[in-house]
Scaffold this active site. Structure first.
Site, PDB file in Angstrom:
ATOM      1  N   ASN A  10     -48.722   7.190  -1.385  1.00 28.98           N
ATOM      2  CA  ASN A  10     -49.112   5.779  -1.292  1.00 28.98           C
ATOM      3  C   ASN A  10     -50.226   5.567  -2.305  1.00 28.98           C
ATOM      4  O   ASN A  10     -51.361   5.976  -2.077  1.00 28.98           O
ATOM      5  CB  ASN A  10     -49.574   5.480   0.142  1.00 28.98           C
ATOM      6  CG  ASN A  10     -50.118   4.064   0.291  1.00 28.98           C
ATOM      7  OD1 ASN A  10     -49.969   3.233  -0.609  1.00 28.98           O
ATOM      8  ND2 ASN A  10     -50.744   3.795   1.425  1.00 28.98           N
ATOM      9  N   LYS A  12     -51.667   2.908  -3.225  1.00 30.62           N
ATOM     10  CA  LYS A  12     -52.590   1.814  -2.892  1.00 30.62           C
ATOM     11  C   LYS A  12     -52.897   0.981  -4.142  1.00 30.62           C
ATOM     12  O   LYS A  12     -52.007   0.817  -4.973  1.00 30.62           O
ATOM     13  CB  LYS A  12     -53.859   2.380  -2.229  1.00 30.62           C
ATOM     14  CG  LYS A  12     -53.502   3.284  -1.042  1.00 30.62           C
ATOM     15  CD  LYS A  12     -54.653   3.622  -0.154  1.00 30.62           C
ATOM     16  CE  LYS A  12     -54.146   4.509   0.983  1.00 30.62           C
ATOM     17  NZ  LYS A  12     -55.168   4.794   1.969  1.00 30.62           N
ATOM     18  N   HIS A  97     -49.180  -0.937   7.461  1.00 26.29           N
ATOM     19  CA  HIS A  97     -50.261  -0.013   7.085  1.00 26.29           C
ATOM     20  C   HIS A  97     -51.589  -0.532   7.638  1.00 26.29           C
ATOM     21  O   HIS A  97     -51.834  -1.738   7.633  1.00 26.29           O
ATOM     22  CB  HIS A  97     -50.340   0.154   5.567  1.00 26.29           C
ATOM     23  CG  HIS A  97     -51.224   1.285   5.164  1.00 26.29           C
ATOM     24  ND1 HIS A  97     -52.600   1.163   5.138  1.00 26.29           N
ATOM     25  CD2 HIS A  97     -50.948   2.567   4.840  1.00 26.29           C
ATOM     26  CE1 HIS A  97     -53.115   2.334   4.788  1.00 26.29           C
ATOM     27  NE2 HIS A  97     -52.136   3.204   4.599  1.00 26.29           N
ATOM     28  N   GLU A  99     -54.461  -0.675   6.490  1.00 21.18           N
ATOM     29  CA  GLU A  99     -55.271  -1.497   5.578  1.00 21.18           C
ATOM     30  C   GLU A  99     -54.749  -2.929   5.512  1.00 21.18           C
ATOM     31  O   GLU A  99     -55.519  -3.867   5.314  1.00 21.18           O
ATOM     32  CB  GLU A  99     -55.311  -0.830   4.186  1.00 21.18           C
ATOM     33  CG  GLU A  99     -56.236   0.387   4.212  1.00 21.18           C
ATOM     34  CD  GLU A  99     -55.900   1.480   3.219  1.00 21.18           C
ATOM     35  OE1 GLU A  99     -55.151   1.237   2.261  1.00 21.18           O
ATOM     36  OE2 GLU A  99     -56.398   2.615   3.418  1.00 21.18           O
ATOM     37  N   GLU A 173     -50.798   7.424  11.267  1.00 20.30           N
ATOM     38  CA  GLU A 173     -51.998   7.537  10.449  1.00 20.30           C
ATOM     39  C   GLU A 173     -53.220   7.092  11.244  1.00 20.30           C
ATOM     40  O   GLU A 173     -53.521   5.895  11.300  1.00 20.30           O
ATOM     41  CB  GLU A 173     -51.870   6.649   9.210  1.00 20.30           C
ATOM     42  CG  GLU A 173     -50.676   6.983   8.344  1.00 20.30           C
ATOM     43  CD  GLU A 173     -50.854   6.452   6.932  1.00 20.30           C
ATOM     44  OE1 GLU A 173     -50.899   7.273   6.017  1.00 20.30           O
ATOM     45  OE2 GLU A 173     -50.980   5.234   6.761  1.00 20.30           O
ATOM     46  N   GLY A 179     -58.558   8.238   4.165  1.00 20.13           N
ATOM     47  CA  GLY A 179     -59.518   8.151   3.070  1.00 20.13           C
ATOM     48  C   GLY A 179     -60.914   8.646   3.434  1.00 20.13           C
ATOM     49  O   GLY A 179     -61.861   8.427   2.697  1.00 20.13           O
ATOM     50  N   SER A 218     -55.904  11.729   5.032  1.00 21.09           N
ATOM     51  CA  SER A 218     -56.569  12.874   4.399  1.00 21.09           C
ATOM     52  C   SER A 218     -55.714  14.135   4.406  1.00 21.09           C
ATOM     53  O   SER A 218     -56.232  15.240   4.555  1.00 21.09           O
ATOM     54  CB  SER A 218     -57.939  13.128   5.036  1.00 21.09           C
ATOM     55  OG  SER A 218     -58.776  11.993   4.869  1.00 21.09           O
TER      56      SER A 218
HETATM   57  P1  PGA Z   1     -55.356   9.133   2.516  1.00 22.59           P
HETATM   58  O1  PGA Z   1     -54.455   7.817   2.794  1.00 22.59           O
HETATM   59  O2  PGA Z   1     -54.389  10.269   2.309  1.00 22.59           O
HETATM   60  O3  PGA Z   1     -56.141   8.810   1.288  1.00 22.59           O
HETATM   61  O4  PGA Z   1     -56.198   9.346   3.714  1.00 22.59           O
HETATM   62  C1  PGA Z   1     -53.292   7.857   3.559  1.00 22.59           C
HETATM   63  C2  PGA Z   1     -52.708   6.460   3.705  1.00 22.59           C
HETATM   64  O5  PGA Z   1     -53.459   5.502   3.920  1.00 22.59           O
HETATM   65  O6  PGA Z   1     -51.472   6.264   3.608  1.00 22.59           O
END
Ligand code: PGA
Length: 264
Positions: A10, A12, A97, A99, A173, A179, A218
């Site tokens: 992803n 982003k 997601h 976010e 997630e 993140g 992560s």
């Molecule tokens: P990350 O993000 O691996 O940077 O924690 C995962 C995601 O939001 O899909």
């Protein structure tokens, strides 16, 4: 259904188009050398979709990180329809997601509409779910209850999932792990993915792995092996570590090792 592993990047809101293409080229080079027992996916920003899909065709499947809840065509400035995404050569879309939920207030009926639009355009869906820290701190049971509640949106008519089996994946997630560098332990992640798989089996009368469950948050080259060794985890949705070809390929290799050890 034969079990398939997915390693999905992803991106982003990172990478310019030329940078996305350079990353794709690097991953392609590394990946062609390996046996392919795992499916690779890139969820790119919209402007990258067509070029990355053309470059990686046959090796990596490409998806959008979102699509409009509106049907294609019409006065919706700034929106991108599911049909546009498909016409760019993409075959997947992320829905829900954290976010998008957090920064754009996406929830409930809107997410259902997005999944309906995805289905209309023939896109496969990764439906994302996961609890915030405040819920996790109440304990495992509270976290499971929260996440299973998020899955209610997947219910379609007549006990069928809204997005057909074969077209649907779920990504667990935990928000506190995205993140942050703080990963769920393999046991925590495995138990939640087990609960999700069990819920799908009960609700939709499907078999284990019919709706594959990925872990995200992560996930990196170091912890991927232990996470993928959990029986209910069929791969990962990778944010930060998907922006570096070597890391992404290492994670994909961990998935391959898991597949191989299962076959042995
Ligand atoms: P990350 O993000 O691996 O940077 O924690 C995962 C995601 O939001 O899909």
């Amino acid at each position: 259904m034969e079990r398939v592993f997915y390693v999905a990047g992803n991106w982003k809101m990172n990478l310019l188009v030329n940078e996305g293409l350079a990353l794709s080229r690097e991953v392609l080079q590394g990946w062609n050398e390996m046996e392919r027992k795992v499916r690779l996916l890139f969820f790119t920003p919209y402007p990258h979709l067509a070029a990355v899909a053309a470059l990686t065709e046959g090796v990596v499947e490409v998806g959008a990180q979102d699509c409009s809840a509106q049907p294609h065509g019409g006065a919706f400035t700034g929106e991108v329809s599911s049909h546009m995404v498909a016409s760019a050569g993409a075959s997947w879309v992320l829905v829900g997601h954290s976010e998008r939920r957090q920064y754009h207030g996406e929830e409930g009926a809107l997410l259902v509409q997005k999944m309906q639009r995805a289905v209309e355009a023939g896109l496969r869906v990764i439906y994302c779910c996961g609890e915030p820290l405040i819920v996790r701190e109440k304990g495992d049971e509270a976290a499971v209850e929260y996440v299973l509640n998020q899955l209610q949106l997947l219910r379609g008519e007549n006990k069928e999932p809204l997005v057909k089996v074969g077209q649907l994946l779920v990504a667990y997630e935990p928000i506190w792990a995205i993140g942050t560098g703080r990963t769920a332990t393999p046991e925590q992640a495995g138990a939640m993915c087990e609960a999700i798989d069990g819920w799908c089996q009960r609700e939709f009368g499907v078999f284990r792995y019919d709706i594959p469950v990925l872990y995200g948050g992560s996930c990196n080259a170091k912890n991927a092996g232990a996470l993928f060794a959990q029986p209910a985890i069929s791969g990962g949705l990778i944010g930060g570590a998907s922006l570096r070809a070597a890391d992404f390929l290492s994670i994909a290799q961990e998935a391959q090792k898991t597949v191989k050890s299962e076959l042995a």
